[in-house]
Design a protein around this motif. Structure first.
Motif, PDB file in Angstrom:
ATOM      1  N   UNK A 223      -9.931  -3.977   6.590  1.00 51.31           N
ATOM      2  CA  UNK A 223     -10.585  -3.544   8.665  1.00 51.31           C
ATOM      3  C   UNK A 223     -10.034  -4.994   9.062  1.00 51.31           C
ATOM      4  N   UNK A 224      -9.059  -4.572   9.973  1.00 56.31           N
ATOM      5  CA  UNK A 224      -8.185  -5.471  10.624  1.00 56.31           C
ATOM      6  C   UNK A 224      -7.717  -5.478  11.935  1.00 56.31           C
ATOM      7  N   UNK A 225      -9.000  -6.726  12.626  1.00 59.07           N
ATOM      8  CA  UNK A 225      -8.830  -6.437  14.112  1.00 59.07           C
ATOM      9  C   UNK A 225      -7.156  -6.476  15.155  1.00 59.07           C
ATOM     10  N   UNK A 226      -7.593  -6.261  16.146  1.00 63.20           N
ATOM     11  CA  UNK A 226      -6.306  -5.765  16.992  1.00 63.20           C
ATOM     12  C   UNK A 226      -6.020  -5.938  17.722  1.00 63.20           C
ATOM     13  N   UNK A 227      -4.927  -6.965  19.130  1.00 59.33           N
ATOM     14  CA  UNK A 227      -3.546  -6.835  18.266  1.00 59.33           C
ATOM     15  C   UNK A 227      -3.418  -8.281  17.763  1.00 59.33           C
ATOM     16  N   UNK A 228      -3.892  -8.577  16.213  1.00 62.88           N
ATOM     17  CA  UNK A 228      -4.252 -10.416  16.019  1.00 62.88           C
ATOM     18  C   UNK A 228      -3.858  -9.816  14.749  1.00 62.88           C
ATOM     19  N   UNK A 229      -4.559  -8.239  13.997  1.00 63.54           N
ATOM     20  CA  UNK A 229      -4.279  -7.886  12.443  1.00 63.54           C
ATOM     21  C   UNK A 229      -4.998  -9.366  11.656  1.00 63.54           C
ATOM     22  N   UNK A 230      -5.744 -10.073  11.696  1.00 70.19           N
ATOM     23  CA  UNK A 230      -6.917 -10.656  11.288  1.00 70.19           C
ATOM     24  C   UNK A 230      -7.634  -9.507   9.930  1.00 70.19           C
ATOM     25  N   UNK A 231      -8.101  -9.831   9.249  1.00 68.94           N
ATOM     26  CA  UNK A 231      -8.972  -8.840   8.273  1.00 68.94           C
ATOM     27  C   UNK A 231     -10.518  -9.381   8.825  1.00 68.94           C
ATOM     28  N   UNK A 232     -11.195  -8.255   8.767  1.00 69.03           N
ATOM     29  CA  UNK A 232     -12.021  -8.730   8.687  1.00 69.03           C
ATOM     30  C   UNK A 232     -13.005  -8.231   7.447  1.00 69.03           C
ATOM     31  N   UNK A 233     -12.499  -7.592   7.142  1.00 70.86           N
ATOM     32  CA  UNK A 233     -13.667  -7.171   5.631  1.00 70.86           C
ATOM     33  C   UNK A 233     -12.661  -6.509   4.482  1.00 70.86           C
TER      34      UNK A 233
ATOM     35  N   UNK B 127       0.281  -1.157  -0.163  1.00 70.48           N
ATOM     36  CA  UNK B 127       0.281  -0.064   0.098  1.00 70.48           C
ATOM     37  C   UNK B 127       1.569   1.867   0.128  1.00 70.48           C
ATOM     38  N   UNK B 128       0.248   2.366   0.051  1.00 68.36           N
ATOM     39  CA  UNK B 128       0.819   3.419  -0.214  1.00 68.36           C
ATOM     40  C   UNK B 128       1.042   4.019   1.294  1.00 68.36           C
ATOM     41  N   UNK B 129       1.394   3.156   2.084  1.00 73.34           N
ATOM     42  CA  UNK B 129       1.836   3.834   3.734  1.00 73.34           C
ATOM     43  C   UNK B 129       2.480   5.114   3.426  1.00 73.34           C
ATOM     44  N   UNK B 130       1.802   5.532   5.207  1.00 73.89           N
ATOM     45  CA  UNK B 130       1.479   6.444   5.199  1.00 73.89           C
ATOM     46  C   UNK B 130       1.364   7.137   6.573  1.00 73.89           C
ATOM     47  N   UNK B 131       1.339   8.261   7.531  1.00 73.97           N
ATOM     48  CA  UNK B 131       1.375   8.848   8.184  1.00 73.97           C
ATOM     49  C   UNK B 131      -0.265   8.676   8.723  1.00 73.97           C
ATOM     50  N   UNK B 132      -1.094   8.774   7.369  1.00 74.86           N
ATOM     51  CA  UNK B 132      -2.614   8.281   7.240  1.00 74.86           C
ATOM     52  C   UNK B 132      -3.324   7.328   7.263  1.00 74.86           C
ATOM     53  N   UNK B 133      -1.311   6.393   6.491  1.00 75.65           N
ATOM     54  CA  UNK B 133      -1.978   5.515   6.298  1.00 75.65           C
ATOM     55  C   UNK B 133      -1.597   4.058   6.270  1.00 75.65           C
ATOM     56  N   UNK B 134      -2.251   2.569   7.729  1.00 77.75           N
ATOM     57  CA  UNK B 134      -3.218   2.629   7.890  1.00 77.75           C
ATOM     58  C   UNK B 134      -3.670   3.449   9.271  1.00 77.75           C
ATOM     59  N   UNK B 135      -4.920   3.668   9.679  1.00 77.49           N
ATOM     60  CA  UNK B 135      -4.858   5.112  10.791  1.00 77.49           C
ATOM     61  C   UNK B 135      -5.740   3.784  11.712  1.00 77.49           C
ATOM     62  N   UNK B 136      -6.379   3.845  13.279  1.00 80.13           N
ATOM     63  CA  UNK B 136      -6.505   3.140  14.296  1.00 80.13           C
ATOM     64  C   UNK B 136      -7.687   3.743  14.314  1.00 80.13           C
TER      65      UNK B 136
ATOM     66  N   UNK C 118      -7.600   0.222   9.830  1.00 83.48           N
ATOM     67  CA  UNK C 118      -8.086   0.997   8.676  1.00 83.48           C
ATOM     68  C   UNK C 118      -6.725   1.028   7.477  1.00 83.48           C
ATOM     69  N   UNK C 119      -7.161   0.565   6.105  1.00 81.51           N
ATOM     70  CA  UNK C 119      -5.724   0.302   5.681  1.00 81.51           C
ATOM     71  C   UNK C 119      -6.619   0.765   4.187  1.00 81.51           C
ATOM     72  N   UNK C 120      -6.344   1.527   3.437  1.00 83.83           N
ATOM     73  CA  UNK C 120      -6.101   2.423   1.524  1.00 83.83           C
ATOM     74  C   UNK C 120      -5.521   1.004   0.953  1.00 83.83           C
ATOM     75  N   UNK C 121      -5.788   0.220   0.257  1.00 84.44           N
ATOM     76  CA  UNK C 121      -4.613  -0.362  -0.348  1.00 84.44           C
ATOM     77  C   UNK C 121      -5.011  -1.013  -1.950  1.00 84.44           C
ATOM     78  N   UNK C 122      -3.634  -1.225  -2.768  1.00 88.05           N
ATOM     79  CA  UNK C 122      -4.761  -1.752  -4.092  1.00 88.05           C
ATOM     80  C   UNK C 122      -5.222  -3.326  -3.746  1.00 88.05           C
ATOM     81  N   UNK C 123      -6.084  -3.347  -4.667  1.00 89.00           N
ATOM     82  CA  UNK C 123      -6.526  -4.797  -5.019  1.00 89.00           C
ATOM     83  C   UNK C 123      -7.008  -5.042  -6.263  1.00 89.00           C
TER      84      UNK C 123
END
Length: 402
Positions: free
Chosen positions: A278-288, A250-259, A265-270
């Motif tokens: 969206x990912x759970x924390x702290x496990x980092x499992x993708x939920x949607x 992804x285009x990682x920056x201080x506003x991407x991802x965000x908690x 929540x991460x904006x990324x290419x697909x």
């Protein structure tokens, strides 16, 4: 009657508002609950009678020549350049000053001598005022901690210190400065810094560059995304790892991802199209995951929702499920002062005067008018400060209903 301009997808206005400047700061939302009632009906920005309500003049402040100003919660801070920069050679004139004024009243609290940097911004953490000083060429940042009550120096350190909401610890980081802009990525190490003393609690060396996000909560944590998209979650108090995973490129920056709301929540290419996940924390499992086309590149917190903020459109998602809660187009001519909450200004909109508004979900509400020619507006916990002349500031109180 409350002002209401619907900016939803059916009646949205054209899309021309630019993204926020790098210096835009967050402001407290504690005044929002009562702020938006008691306003006169305002059907358009060219109405004959000016809108009134939640904005009240609170006074003026003369500025020394060459000074800069910034706002931290309920403090207005004015930094003056050393007199020696004006051409004098007196060794006694090599220090500038930093003065703090209470907002919205404007009473001066303190003045201290400083080596004034090129630019400043500041945050309040309890009684600690964190002032980031950036040199005139933008290559070196130093964070100075002072007493918010007296201005007394407590400690200073190279780099920036990121606040963690609700914690007495901050994150000491060094920004990578490149053609893409400062603050997008970090290098060197991440350190947990005690805000009261400046002592380092623990240190995490970075093999290359990374993006760091605080994860507020009990216990508080910190997310570190390395440049190989490996992500780790560490306990803020001890530095111990409590979760790990791998995120998509992804285009990682201080506003991407965000908690937001305890989720990542991460904006990324697909494939060829952008997506948001969206990912759970702290496990980092993708939920949607959902399509992210047309949603902009900035992710921010909108009262517990994940706002995907572009120059033309804002989309708010439930961080737990990815469901869209609302969306609005950014109206023509409005510029954001800050974006959490989204406080906007439209210059020369009402008989030559500027309008001030706040975005409340999918709606925009007018707060009042500012005088003609105001520039460089900043917002604090309950006040807006604008430059009304090169050597003068105006202060307006943000008020709730009587």
């Amino acid at each position: 009657m409350a002002v209401l301009i619907d900016l939803g997808t059916e009646r949205g206005l054209p899309e021309t508002d630019p993204p926020p400047s790098p210096g835009s700061r967050r402001i407290s939302a504690r005044w929002l609950s009562g702020l938006l009632s008691g306003l006169l009906l305002f059907a358009g920005v060219t109405a004959a009678a000016p809108p009134t309500g939640a904005l009240r003049p609170a006074g003026d402040l003369d500025l020394p020549a060459g000074s800069t100003y910034f706002v931290a919660d309920d403090l207005l801070l004015v930094a003056t350049a050393p007199a020696g920069r004006s051409g004098t050679s007196d060794a006694d004139d090599l220090s500038g000053t930093l003065s703090a004024y209470a907002l919205p009243g404007g009473k001066r609290r303190w003045t201290v001598p400083v080596d004034t940097a090129g630019r400043h911004y500041a945050e309040l953490a309890g009684d600690v005022l964190l002032v980031a000083e950036l040199d005139p060429v933008g290559r070196r940042t130093v964070t100075v901690a002072r007493s918010a009550r007296t201005g007394a120096l407590r400690w200073s350190r190279p780099g920036r210190v990121i606040r963690v909401a609700g914690s007495g610890l901050g994150l000491g980081v060094s920004e990578v400065r490149s053609v893409s802009g400062a603050g997008r990525r970090l290098e060197g190490a991440v350190e947990a810094v005690e805000l009261a003393s400046g002592q380092v609690r623990w240190r995490l060396p970075l093999a290359s560059t990374a993006v760091v996000q605080p994860v507020p909560g009990d216990p508080a944590r910190v997310l570190v995304v390395h440049d190989d998209v490996r992500a780790r979650v560490h306990d803020l108090g001890t530095g111990a790892p409590v979760g790990a995973g791998e995120l998509p490129p992804a285009d990682y920056a201080q506003s991407n991802p965000w908690v937001v709301g305890g989720r990542l929540v991460l904006r990324h290419p697909a494939g060829r199209d952008p997506a948001v996940s969206g990912y759970d924390l702290p496990g980092l499992t993708r939920r949607w995951t959902r399509p992210g086309a047309g949603t902009g590149e900035v992710v921010r917190d909108c009262a517990g929702l994940a706002c995907l903020d572009g120059g033309s459109r804002v989309v708010a998602l439930d961080p737990a499920t990815g469901a869209q809660r609302w969306s609005r187009l950014r109206p023509r001519g409005w510029n954001s002062i800050v974006r959490s909450p989204d406080l906007l200004i439209r210059p020369d909109a009402h008989q030559g005067r500027s309008l001030l508004a706040v975005a409340d979900g999918a709606t925009l509400r007018i707060l009042g008018v500012l005088p003609p020619g105001v520039v460089d507006c900043r917002a604090g916990a309950a006040a807006v400060v604008c430059r009304t002349a090169p050597d003068r500031l105006g202060v307006w109180r943000l008020t709730g209903p009587a």
